[in-house]
Design a protein around this motif. Structure first.
Motif, mmCIF file in Angstrom:
data_model
loop_
_atom_site.group_PDB
_atom_site.id
_atom_site.type_symbol
_atom_site.label_atom_id
_atom_site.label_comp_id
_atom_site.label_asym_id
_atom_site.label_seq_id
_atom_site.Cartn_x
_atom_site.Cartn_y
_atom_site.Cartn_z
ATOM 1 N N ALA A 1 0.744 -2.091 -14.482
ATOM 2 C CA ALA A 1 0.409 -0.502 -15.477
ATOM 3 C C ALA A 1 1.827 -0.392 -16.780
ATOM 4 C CB ALA A 1 0.755 0.929 -14.911
ATOM 5 N N ALA A 2 2.908 -0.852 -16.899
ATOM 6 C CA ALA A 2 3.522 -1.026 -17.373
ATOM 7 C C ALA A 2 3.544 -2.014 -18.537
ATOM 8 C CB ALA A 2 4.843 -0.989 -16.754
ATOM 9 N N ALA A 3 3.411 -2.636 -18.567
ATOM 10 C CA ALA A 3 3.048 -3.998 -19.231
ATOM 11 C C ALA A 3 1.730 -3.307 -20.288
ATOM 12 C CB ALA A 3 2.851 -5.038 -18.151
ATOM 13 N N ALA A 4 0.705 -2.783 -19.357
ATOM 14 C CA ALA A 4 -0.294 -1.533 -20.376
ATOM 15 C C ALA A 4 -0.041 -0.730 -21.218
ATOM 16 C CB ALA A 4 -1.422 -2.181 -19.512
ATOM 17 N N ALA A 5 0.519 -0.057 -21.082
ATOM 18 C CA ALA A 5 1.560 0.814 -21.301
ATOM 19 C C ALA A 5 2.301 0.512 -23.089
ATOM 20 C CB ALA A 5 2.107 1.611 -20.797
ATOM 21 N N GLY B 1 15.968 4.203 -1.118
ATOM 22 C CA GLY B 1 16.124 5.129 -0.323
ATOM 23 C C GLY B 1 15.363 5.643 -0.372
ATOM 24 N N LEU B 2 14.246 5.741 -1.115
ATOM 25 C CA LEU B 2 13.199 7.246 -1.527
ATOM 26 C C LEU B 2 11.656 6.961 -0.619
ATOM 27 C CD1 LEU B 2 14.010 7.732 -5.701
ATOM 28 C CD2 LEU B 2 14.459 8.655 -3.824
ATOM 29 N N ASP B 3 11.464 8.418 -0.219
ATOM 30 C CA ASP B 3 10.239 7.868 0.236
ATOM 31 C C ASP B 3 8.692 8.290 -0.512
ATOM 32 O OD1 ASP B 3 10.028 10.504 0.290
ATOM 33 O OD2 ASP B 3 10.167 11.000 1.607
ATOM 34 N N ALA B 4 8.157 8.041 -0.536
ATOM 35 C CA ALA B 4 6.736 8.181 -1.094
ATOM 36 C C ALA B 4 6.752 9.293 -1.787
ATOM 37 C CB ALA B 4 5.112 7.189 -0.551
ATOM 38 N N ALA B 5 6.499 10.324 -0.862
ATOM 39 C CA ALA B 5 6.067 11.587 -1.862
ATOM 40 C C ALA B 5 7.529 12.154 -3.068
ATOM 41 C CB ALA B 5 6.757 12.973 -0.739
ATOM 42 N N THR B 6 8.616 11.199 -2.505
ATOM 43 C CA THR B 6 10.010 12.039 -3.129
ATOM 44 C C THR B 6 9.641 10.568 -4.347
ATOM 45 O OG1 THR B 6 11.282 12.245 -1.708
ATOM 46 C CG2 THR B 6 12.564 11.783 -3.213
ATOM 47 N N LYS B 7 9.753 9.756 -4.575
ATOM 48 C CA LYS B 7 8.867 8.455 -6.057
ATOM 49 C C LYS B 7 7.552 9.402 -6.611
ATOM 50 C CE LYS B 7 9.783 4.210 -3.826
ATOM 51 N NZ LYS B 7 10.096 3.147 -3.307
ATOM 52 N N LYS B 8 7.038 9.351 -5.856
ATOM 53 C CA LYS B 8 5.692 10.077 -6.754
ATOM 54 C C LYS B 8 6.045 11.827 -7.371
ATOM 55 C CE LYS B 8 0.715 11.700 -6.837
ATOM 56 N NZ LYS B 8 0.927 11.990 -8.532
ATOM 57 N N SER B 9 6.740 12.581 -6.645
ATOM 58 C CA SER B 9 7.081 13.713 -7.630
ATOM 59 C C SER B 9 8.272 13.425 -8.613
ATOM 60 C CB SER B 9 7.486 14.337 -6.607
ATOM 61 O OG SER B 9 8.931 14.039 -5.903
ATOM 62 N N VAL C 1 -0.751 4.837 -15.926
ATOM 63 C CA VAL C 1 0.614 4.666 -15.334
ATOM 64 C C VAL C 1 0.084 5.692 -14.019
ATOM 65 C CG1 VAL C 1 3.025 5.226 -15.647
ATOM 66 C CG2 VAL C 1 2.148 4.400 -17.630
ATOM 67 N N ARG C 2 0.759 7.118 -14.414
ATOM 68 C CA ARG C 2 0.405 7.757 -13.228
ATOM 69 C C ARG C 2 -0.547 7.507 -11.898
ATOM 70 N NH1 ARG C 2 2.473 13.051 -13.407
ATOM 71 N NH2 ARG C 2 1.661 12.892 -15.795
ATOM 72 N N ALA C 3 -1.443 7.229 -12.544
ATOM 73 C CA ALA C 3 -2.426 6.506 -11.095
ATOM 74 C C ALA C 3 -2.616 4.896 -10.972
ATOM 75 C CB ALA C 3 -3.975 6.411 -12.129
ATOM 76 N N ALA C 4 -1.646 4.055 -11.242
ATOM 77 C CA ALA C 4 -1.045 3.095 -11.389
ATOM 78 C C ALA C 4 -0.120 3.169 -9.958
ATOM 79 C CB ALA C 4 -0.784 2.096 -12.235
ATOM 80 N N ILE C 5 0.655 4.303 -10.361
ATOM 81 C CA ILE C 5 1.573 4.436 -9.236
ATOM 82 C C ILE C 5 1.443 5.092 -7.999
ATOM 83 C CG2 ILE C 5 3.574 6.917 -8.619
ATOM 84 C CD1 ILE C 5 4.305 5.834 -12.191
ATOM 85 N N ALA C 6 0.536 6.360 -8.044
ATOM 86 C CA ALA C 6 -0.596 6.514 -7.208
ATOM 87 C C ALA C 6 -0.858 5.686 -6.236
ATOM 88 C CB ALA C 6 -1.473 7.406 -6.993
ATOM 89 N N ALA D 1 -0.188 2.210 -5.970
ATOM 90 C CA ALA D 1 1.192 1.708 -5.971
ATOM 91 C C ALA D 1 1.422 2.066 -4.857
ATOM 92 C CB ALA D 1 1.741 1.123 -6.801
ATOM 93 N N LEU D 2 1.828 3.336 -4.147
ATOM 94 C CA LEU D 2 2.471 4.674 -3.492
ATOM 95 C C LEU D 2 1.800 4.502 -2.269
ATOM 96 C CD1 LEU D 2 3.862 7.246 -5.126
ATOM 97 C CD2 LEU D 2 4.965 4.995 -4.298
ATOM 98 N N ALA D 3 0.015 4.503 -2.315
ATOM 99 C CA ALA D 3 -0.721 3.882 -0.974
ATOM 100 C C ALA D 3 -0.915 2.420 -0.333
ATOM 101 C CB ALA D 3 -2.212 5.051 -2.235
ATOM 102 N N ALA D 4 -0.810 1.956 -1.571
ATOM 103 C CA ALA D 4 -1.177 0.489 -1.110
ATOM 104 C C ALA D 4 -0.432 0.059 0.076
ATOM 105 C CB ALA D 4 -0.657 -0.935 -2.019
ATOM 106 N N PRO D 5 -0.500 -0.835 1.569
ATOM 107 C CA PRO D 5 0.497 -1.033 2.825
ATOM 108 C C PRO D 5 1.928 -1.272 2.025
ATOM 109 C CG PRO D 5 -1.753 -1.763 2.673
ATOM 110 C CD PRO D 5 -1.588 -0.941 1.374
ATOM 111 N N ALA D 6 3.004 -0.886 2.544
ATOM 112 C CA ALA D 6 4.496 -1.732 2.112
ATOM 113 C C ALA D 6 4.025 -3.208 2.542
ATOM 114 C CB ALA D 6 5.099 -1.304 3.496
ATOM 115 N N PRO D 7 4.763 -4.336 1.790
ATOM 116 C CA PRO D 7 3.964 -6.037 1.791
ATOM 117 C C PRO D 7 5.682 -6.042 3.652
ATOM 118 C CG PRO D 7 4.769 -5.483 0.151
ATOM 119 C CD PRO D 7 5.371 -4.022 0.745
ATOM 120 N N ALA D 8 4.728 -6.847 4.135
ATOM 121 C CA ALA D 8 5.240 -7.154 5.430
ATOM 122 C C ALA D 8 6.474 -8.063 4.906
ATOM 123 C CB ALA D 8 4.202 -8.451 5.718
ATOM 124 N N ALA D 9 7.288 -7.946 5.976
ATOM 125 C CA ALA D 9 9.307 -8.657 5.818
ATOM 126 C C ALA D 9 8.943 -9.472 6.281
ATOM 127 C CB ALA D 9 9.864 -7.388 6.120
#
Length: 151
Positions: free
Chosen positions: A7-11, A69-77, A135-140, A142-150
């Motif tokens: 999204a950033a590259a597209a922007a 160090g930020l959770d998804a809700a904090t990242k979103k806001s 960009v806002r939609a792409a962030i949402a 990305a935040l809704a996607a499951p975290a990659p497995a470590a």
């Protein structure tokens, strides 16, 4: 995170389009390239300043999204706050771009391309205004996607 990067590259690609659009077509080898008009030079400066703003926005968003160090809700806001801060800059540049294109369409040397220039003046500003929402939609997403497995 890949979606945010895309999204950033597209922007940035959308933001770069105005600067690229104003570059004159390559002149014939025997002819010297004409100097840009005062209007073209002024708009080029605006375009470069806008590209710098868009790059700063992208860097701010990337830093927030990469902050473990930020959770998804904090990242979103926080990303929403960044986008809210930059959105008026996108709208203002879109207006400037439309005005510039209309000015270029009225120049006699652009008579053969007037219809294309006016079509761009109608379409391009909407594309620029849409970037923060995209960009806002792409962030949402990305935040809704499951975290990659470590591993």
């Amino acid at each position: 995170m890949n979606r945010l990067t895309l999204a950033a590259a597209a922007a940035l690609a959308v933001c770069a389009a105005p600067a690229l659009a104003q570059e004159a077509a390559p002149a014939a080898p025997a002819a010297a390239a004409p100097a840009p008009s005062a209007e073209e030079a002024a708009f080029q400066a605006k375009g470069e300043a806008f590209q710098a703003e868009a790059a700063r926005m992208g860097a701010e968003l990337e830093a927030l999204m990469d902050d473990a160090g930020l959770d998804a809700a904090t990242k979103k806001s926080r990303t929403d706050a960044v986008l809210d801060r930059y959105e008026p800059k996108f709208a203002a540049f879109a207006d400037d771009y439309a005005a510039f294109l209309r000015l270029m369409a009225d120049k006699s040397e652009n008579a053969e391309q007037k219809d294309e220039i006016l079509a761009a003046a109608d379409a391009a500003p909407a594309q620029l205004r849409a970037v923060p929402g995209q960009v806002r939609a792409a962030i949402a997403a990305a935040l809704a996607a499951p975290a990659p497995a470590a591993d």
